[in-house]
Design a protein around this motif. Structure first.
Motif, PDB file in Angstrom:
ATOM      1  N   ASP A 131      45.378  18.474 -92.997  1.00 16.80           N
ATOM      2  CA  ASP A 131      44.038  18.597 -92.586  1.00 16.80           C
ATOM      3  C   ASP A 131      43.724  18.460 -91.358  1.00 16.80           C
ATOM      4  OD1 ASP A 131      43.678  19.417 -95.412  1.00 16.80           O
ATOM      5  OD2 ASP A 131      43.133  17.534 -96.197  1.00 16.80           O
TER       6      ASP A 131
ATOM      7  N   GLU B  53      44.141  21.521 -89.211  1.00 14.11           N
ATOM      8  CA  GLU B  53      43.249  22.011 -89.458  1.00 14.11           C
ATOM      9  C   GLU B  53      41.863  22.192 -88.793  1.00 14.11           C
ATOM     10  OE1 GLU B  53      40.263  23.610 -93.221  1.00 14.11           O
ATOM     11  OE2 GLU B  53      42.286  23.296 -93.825  1.00 14.11           O
TER      12      GLU B  53
ATOM     13  N   ARG C  29      39.770  24.266 -85.976  1.00 16.28           N
ATOM     14  CA  ARG C  29      38.361  24.606 -85.972  1.00 16.28           C
ATOM     15  C   ARG C  29      37.774  23.993 -84.624  1.00 16.28           C
ATOM     16  NH1 ARG C  29      36.419  23.114 -91.938  1.00 16.28           N
ATOM     17  NH2 ARG C  29      34.587  24.340 -91.389  1.00 16.28           N
TER      18      ARG C  29
END
Length: 153
Positions: A135, A138, A142
């Motif tokens: 995560d 990620e 982003r």
């Protein structure tokens, strides 16, 4: 023991989820102090080992350094990721406080990225949790995309 003390220092004895409510800059300083503790701990070990080597007839340190420092090093790798993440949060929070015209959608995007990560309910200080690492990657992808949009602003 040192990891437990670091966690206690970082959370101030509060619930681990309260990390999100802390001032990001202050939290980064607390995390960095744990990294410095690890460095000092290892340097002291090496200093003592060198001193003992100068006295060949005395007892020597013949320990597996991975066993001694391995867990603390893993914990510190997590702290480095948290420092990166909360430094990014601090930068975007400062940017959002400037209320530049036309930035609202980018700021909303940042808050969504942060909220999405927070909703995953990771124990941020649990360095065994590999889901956090995925995560975190990620999150950075982003944020990188968002920074690209900011550069075009």
């Amino acid at each position: 023991q040192m990891i437990l003390n670091c966690k206690q220092n970082i959370t101030n004895g509060e619930d681990k989820d309260r990390l999100w409510d802390k001032d990001p800059a202050g939290l980064v300083m607390q995390l960095e102090s744990c990294l410095k503790l690890n460095e000092a701990y290892q340097e002291q070990y090496r200093h003592t080992k060198r001193k003992l080597q100068q006295m060949p007839k005395g007892k020597q340190f013949d320990f597996n350094e991975m066993q001694i420092f391995g867990k603390f090093d893993l914990f510190c790798r997590r702290l480095i990721k948290l420092i990166d993440m909360f430094s990014t949060i601090d930068q975007f929070t400062s940017l959002s406080e400037n209320k530049l015209e036309g930035m609202n959608s980018l700021i909303e995007q940042f808050h969504k990225i942060k909220q999405d990560f927070r909703l995953r309910n990771h124990d941020l200080l649990d360095y065994h949790n590999n889901k956090f690492d995925r995560d975190y990657v990620e999150f950075n992808v982003r944020i990188s995309d968002l920074e690209g949009c900011l550069q075009q602003f």
